[in-house]
Design an enzyme around this catalytic site. Structure first.
Site, PDB file in Angstrom:
ATOM      1  CB  THR A 199      -1.016   0.044   1.226  1.00 10.01           C
ATOM      2  OG1 THR A 199      -1.741  -1.281   1.312  1.00 10.01           O
ATOM      3  CG2 THR A 199      -1.706   1.306   1.306  1.00 10.01           C
TER       4      THR A 199
ATOM      5  CB  SER B 106       2.103  -7.966   0.704  1.00  6.04           C
ATOM      6  OG  SER B 106       0.984  -7.690   1.751  1.00  6.04           O
TER       7      SER B 106
ATOM      8  CB  THR C 182      -0.184  -4.317   5.909  1.00  2.00           C
ATOM      9  OG1 THR C 182      -1.447  -3.916   5.160  1.00  2.00           O
ATOM     10  CG2 THR C 182       0.426  -2.584   6.064  1.00  2.00           C
ATOM     11  CG  ASP C 183      -2.772  -7.672   2.825  1.00  2.00           C
ATOM     12  OD1 ASP C 183      -3.458  -6.874   3.562  1.00  2.00           O
ATOM     13  OD2 ASP C 183      -3.686  -7.858   1.543  1.00  2.00           O
TER      14      ASP C 183
END
Length: 335
Positions: free
Chosen positions: A12, A53, A86-87
């Site tokens: 992101t 990610s 962040t995933d």
């Protein structure tokens, strides 16, 4: 001047609008240009990849691991910052930490709001990550988000959209980042680091299976049939399933599959308390309980253990070491 290397992988923090949603697109230099670089730092950018990610592969994570090691081979480098989606940030951070054998910091950060957003959190997170990379030593791999520094082990994404996205539900942060710099609160316990896996090592299949009411061994058995060398069972409570699933675990282990047990409960360790398919029986069937590691990081521990050896017994020993063989932290935490 402190020398910091930023390894850009997408996420992101590098995402732009694509007409129907956001996707990683901005290069690392563009991302760096949005942040205030702390005084006294010289920053070099490595554009390693540019992916959301959720699409990250094990092969790409190992490429990141080897790139970190290559960067740290230069004694002039004082620290590394990895910008990451962040995933799956928690998984990459833990993989890096399991192999990190250098006092210099590796800091992962990212953003919950896209590149260029007026209220974007990426610029502050990147500033704080750079400051952390230039300020601390002997903390292993850490995650910097929303003014907090978290140890890689145990830290997971706890909020889907809010900027304070990461925490260790079963532990506490290791440092704070403020106007007066980085204040270290504690030094995390870490197991003795693993060596890098050989470059030619085949990548194993490692699956995650969740237990729930009415669950049967179908998906666990399907994972074995699909060729999984490792399986993470996400159990209920303190690590409980059913007698049928315990039997399936025993059969999988007997075929050389490395099985780990975690829980779908957010906080607390897995523990041998219950029988009739509970953690007592799962452990007796050969599964390894993963303490406070949750599914994503438990899978990384299984993956790392498999990559460390071809012998099933050695893999089991390695996994027990990774989930519970922590070396006591050095006293006198300092920034």
């Amino acid at each position: 001047m402190k020398q910091i290397v930023v390894i850009s992988t997408g996420g992101t923090i590098a995402s732009r609008w694509q007409g129907s949603g956001f996707a990683a697109e901005a290069r690392g230099g563009d991302v760096l240009a949005t942040a205030v670089v702390p005084e006294g730092l010289s920053v070099r950018v490595v554009d390693l990849m540019n992916v959301n990610s959720a699409r990250l592969t094990t092969a790409q994570q190992l490429t990141l691991l080897r790139t970190v090691r290559e960067v740290l081979a230069d004694p002039a480098v004082d620290g590394i910052v990895v910008t990451h989606g962040t995933d799956t940030l928690e998984e990459s951070a833990f993989l890096l930490d399991l192999h990190h054998d250098d006092p210099r910091p590796v800091v992962l950060t990212g953003a919950q709001r896209p590149f260029g957003a007026a209220d974007g959190d990426g610029p502050r997170n990147l500033h704080d990550a750079l400051l952390t990379a230039a300020s601390v030593r002997d903390l292993g791999v850490v995650v910097v988000f929303d003014g907090q520094v978290h140890a890689a082990r145990g830290t997971v994404k706890v909020r889907t959209l809010a900027t304070d996205a990461f925490a260790d539900p079963s532990g506490s942060r290791v440092a704070d980042v403020g106007t007066d710099g980085v204040r270290v609160l504690r030094r995390p316990d870490r197991p003795v680091p693993l060596p890098l896996p050989p470059a030619a090592t085949p990548l194993p299949r490692v699956d995650i299976v969740m237990h729930h009411c009415d669950a049967d061994p179908l998906f666990l058995e399907a994972a074995v049939k699909a060729g999984a060398q490792g399986i993470v069972l996400v159990a209920t409570g303190a690590g409980n399933a059913t007698p049928e699933i315990s039997t399936a675990v025993h059969e999988a282990v007997s075929r050389g599959v490395l099985v780990a047990v975690t829980t779908r409960v957010p906080i607390g360790p897995v523990a041998e308390i219950y029988t009739h398919g509970g953690a007592v029986d799962l452990a007796a069937s050969g599964a390894v309980l993963t303490g406070t590691l949750r599914a994503g990081q438990a899978r990384i521990a299984v993956l790392a253990a498999i990559l460390s050896s071809t012998d099933p017994a050695e893999r089991t020993d390695a996994l027990r070491h990774l989930v519970g063989g922590a070396v006591p932290a050095a006293s006198g935490a300092r920034a």
